[in-house]
Each structure stands twice: as C-alpha cells, then as structure tokens.
Design a protein around this motif. Structure first.
Motif, PDB file in Angstrom:
ATOM      1  N   LEU A  38       1.012  -1.179   0.053  1.00  0.00           N
ATOM      2  CA  LEU A  38      -0.167   0.046  -0.036  1.00  0.00           C
ATOM      3  C   LEU A  38       0.693   1.169   0.001  1.00  0.00           C
ATOM      4  CD1 LEU A  38      -2.936   1.156   0.172  1.00  0.00           C
ATOM      5  CD2 LEU A  38      -2.541   0.957   2.470  1.00  0.00           C
ATOM      6  N   LEU A  39       1.992   1.302   1.047  1.00  0.00           N
ATOM      7  CA  LEU A  39       2.872   2.579   0.872  1.00  0.00           C
ATOM      8  C   LEU A  39       3.713   2.676  -0.467  1.00  0.00           C
ATOM      9  CD1 LEU A  39       4.021   2.119   4.718  1.00  0.00           C
ATOM     10  CD2 LEU A  39       2.700   4.010   3.635  1.00  0.00           C
ATOM     11  N   ARG A  40       3.893   1.557  -1.075  1.00  0.00           N
ATOM     12  CA  ARG A  40       4.823   1.593  -2.329  1.00  0.00           C
ATOM     13  C   ARG A  40       3.803   2.287  -3.456  1.00  0.00           C
ATOM     14  NH1 ARG A  40       9.655  -1.451  -4.736  1.00  0.00           N
ATOM     15  NH2 ARG A  40       9.658  -0.101  -6.593  1.00  0.00           N
ATOM     16  N   LYS A  41       2.836   1.831  -3.516  1.00  0.00           N
ATOM     17  CA  LYS A  41       1.679   2.434  -4.344  1.00  0.00           C
ATOM     18  C   LYS A  41       1.353   3.883  -3.975  1.00  0.00           C
ATOM     19  CE  LYS A  41       0.807  -1.059  -6.789  1.00  0.00           C
ATOM     20  NZ  LYS A  41       1.068  -1.304  -8.381  1.00  0.00           N
ATOM     21  N   SER A  42       1.289   4.194  -2.933  1.00  0.00           N
ATOM     22  CA  SER A  42       0.858   5.698  -2.599  1.00  0.00           C
ATOM     23  C   SER A  42       1.993   6.662  -2.699  1.00  0.00           C
ATOM     24  CB  SER A  42       0.171   5.660  -1.016  1.00  0.00           C
ATOM     25  OG  SER A  42       1.246   5.030  -0.270  1.00  0.00           O
ATOM     26  N   GLU A  59      10.108   0.036   0.750  1.00  0.00           N
ATOM     27  CA  GLU A  59      10.308   0.276   2.124  1.00  0.00           C
ATOM     28  C   GLU A  59      11.855   0.795   2.459  1.00  0.00           C
ATOM     29  OE1 GLU A  59       9.055  -2.308   6.111  1.00  0.00           O
ATOM     30  OE2 GLU A  59      10.714  -3.080   4.894  1.00  0.00           O
ATOM     31  N   LEU A  60      12.921   0.134   1.851  1.00  0.00           N
ATOM     32  CA  LEU A  60      14.211   0.705   1.994  1.00  0.00           C
ATOM     33  C   LEU A  60      14.692   2.186   1.717  1.00  0.00           C
ATOM     34  CD1 LEU A  60      16.308  -2.278   1.011  1.00  0.00           C
ATOM     35  CD2 LEU A  60      16.335  -1.520   3.479  1.00  0.00           C
ATOM     36  N   GLN A  61      13.888   2.572   0.770  1.00  0.00           N
ATOM     37  CA  GLN A  61      13.815   4.020   0.480  1.00  0.00           C
ATOM     38  C   GLN A  61      13.331   4.975   1.327  1.00  0.00           C
ATOM     39  OE1 GLN A  61      12.181   3.385  -3.780  1.00  0.00           O
ATOM     40  NE2 GLN A  61      13.702   4.838  -4.402  1.00  0.00           N
ATOM     41  N   ARG A  62      12.147   4.420   1.842  1.00  0.00           N
ATOM     42  CA  ARG A  62      11.571   5.222   2.728  1.00  0.00           C
ATOM     43  C   ARG A  62      12.582   5.375   4.385  1.00  0.00           C
ATOM     44  NH1 ARG A  62       7.220   2.239   0.801  1.00  0.00           N
ATOM     45  NH2 ARG A  62       7.078   1.138   2.793  1.00  0.00           N
TER      46      ARG A  62
END
Length: 297
Positions: A21-25, A30-33
């Motif tokens: 969900l976070l990747r789409k939004s 996750e590693l980038q964030r």
C-alpha cells in the motif's frame, strides 16, 4: 502471549499488505523510505536491518551476509532488484551503503572477538608474554617484577602467581582489553587500579576487568551493542571500537562500585548484575553512545 500473536499476525499478514500500500501511494520501496526518512545512526540502520531480514527477496537477505569489501556490489544489486536508478536517489544509495557497512561490520566484529576469546593465552608465545609484561609496566611503572611467576601479580588484581590461569574464561581477549585500557587511558587505568586497591572498597582489578570483558562480549553476542556502535561508529565497527566500549565499562564500573560502597567483595555478583542492568537500560535508548569521557567525571 498476546504480543507474540500480534507479532505473528503483523509479520505474516499485515506487513506485506502495508508495504504494498505504501509503495503504491508513495512510489518508493520500504528501504527507500527508511534510508531517506529516518534519523541516521541506530534508528536508520536497525530499521534497514529488519527490513532486509524480513524480505522475501533472496538478493536483499543475502546482503546481510556479505563482507564489508563487497558491500558496494550488494548495494548495486539491491538498486537493480528494486528498479531504482542510482542517480535518481543518491541519498538512498549512500545511506544504504552506510547501513550495510555497519550491519556486516558488526557481524564480522563478533567473529573477530569470538576468535580472540577462544585463543588461549600461551606463556610460550613471545607476543603473549610481551603484552602481559607491558600491562605490568603501564600499571606499575615504578615497580619492577621480581620474576615472571610471582605473588606481585596480585598487586594489579590477578589471583595467583601466574596470570595465565586467570585468562582461561575470556582467553586472549581479556588481556587485550586490559592492555588497551592501560595503553590508551594510562592515567585513568592507574586511577581505577588505585581505587581498586582501597583497603575497604577494593576489588581485584584484573579479575574484575576480565569479568567486564565477559559482560562486553555477552552484550555484543546478543546484539545489544548494535545501537551503541551504529550511533558511535559511522562505518563498520572494528576491534578497537569493542576495546573502547570495554574502557567505558571499566571506568564506569569503578565509579559505580565506589559510589555504592559495598559492604564486602563477597557481594560482587549482586553489584555486578546491578551495573549490568544499568548498562542494558542505556543500550535501549535509540540515541545511545557509551564512550569514556574521563574529563567530565
């Protein structure tokens, strides 16, 4: 029990869905964030480590097992796997490189420390003997040893006439820590020895030092030292960094012991455990950095 059930549900079901969900939004993995939005040091590196450990991607998991010499190669492989162009997110690449250096460096440090712990002090080894005699000279510069095997060793806290028997538990690691403290903090180590020889509040300096080596070793083995090293060492932690942590323990334990004023050395284990718990509490702070700062004490 409830916490374990929740942990299982989160790692098995919810985590993957939330990541998707976070990747789409956000358009980022996750590693980038983590590497672009987390505070550098233990906060970032521990999150990155957990992310890599939890990944279903073999390329990401294998990055944790590499050596520091191959970190750059694994960073490039992760960028390729995640379809991230190196020049499009240079901060991510730089921070991921640091995280992997710290993670793999910690693992390699443990291997190095374990090898030294297993190495038996050998009185037939000239290098071992030279280190032991140097320890005496640094701590007792005005007193000459009458012989190699002598009761004088008790003056710096060994139990018998030949210190080699006291190194059995921690091997060469115990001697190296004692020597590093004396070489790099000569005035402080002599001060600690002087206090350790107090007629009422004294303790066996060398024996306690070896005991504190065991404490440092167990904290390293359990992973409890990760926040400290990730905050205090910008790259891979090395043996000297482990020695530095021992110096912190040796100096701070002496202050703790004197302040507590134990009735007898017979209560050592009780106070040792109390000190151990204090250190472990410090290590739970995400911003922890335990360094010897004698000038402020």
């Amino acid at each position: 029990m409830i916490r374990r059930i929740w942990q299982y549900i989160y790692t098995s079901l919810l985590r993957s869905w939330l990541k998707w969900l976070l990747r789409k939004s956000t358009g980022t993995c996750e590693l980038q964030r983590i590497c672009s939005g987390s505070k550098p040091g233990a906060t970032m590196t521990k999150k990155a480590e957990y992310s890599l450990q939890s990944s279903k991607n073999k390329v990401l998991r294998e990055a944790l097992e590499t050596s520091k010499e191959n970190v750059e190669k694994h960073v490039d492989q992760i960028l390729k796997e995640k379809e991230i162009k190196p020049h499009s997110d240079q901060l991510f690449k730089a921070n991921l490189h640091i995280c992997l250096l710290q993670i793999t460096g910690y693992n390699q440090l443990y291997v190095c420390v374990e090898d030294l712990r297993k190495e038996v002090f050998n009185s037939d080894n000239p290098k071992h003997e030279a280190m032991l005699l140097k320890l005496w000279d640094l701590l007792m510069p005005t007193v000459k040893l009458e012989s190699r095997v002598t009761k004088q060793w008790g003056d710096i806290g060994f139990q018998g006439e030949d210190p080699k028997t006291d190194f059995r538990g921690m091997g060469l690691l115990g001697l190296l820590n004692l020597l590093f403290f004396s070489e790099n903090y000569t005035a402080e180590s002599r001060q600690v020895l002087s206090r350790a020889n107090h007629p009422k509040l004294g303790y066996s300096y060398a024996i306690v030092g070896i005991n504190l080596t065991e404490m440092a070793y167990s904290l390293l083995k359990s992973g409890a030292l990760k926040p400290h090293f990730y905050n205090s060492v910008p790259g891979p932690p090395e043996l000297k960094d482990f020695h530095q942590f021992y110096c912190y323990l040796a100096y701070e334990f002496n202050k703790f012991w004197v302040a507590e004023e134990p009735e007898s050395i017979m209560h050592f284990n009780q106070y040792r455990e109390k000190f151990h718990n204090i250190v472990k509490t410090h290590l739970q702070d995400p911003d922890v950095s335990l360094t010897l700062n004698a000038a402020c004490n």
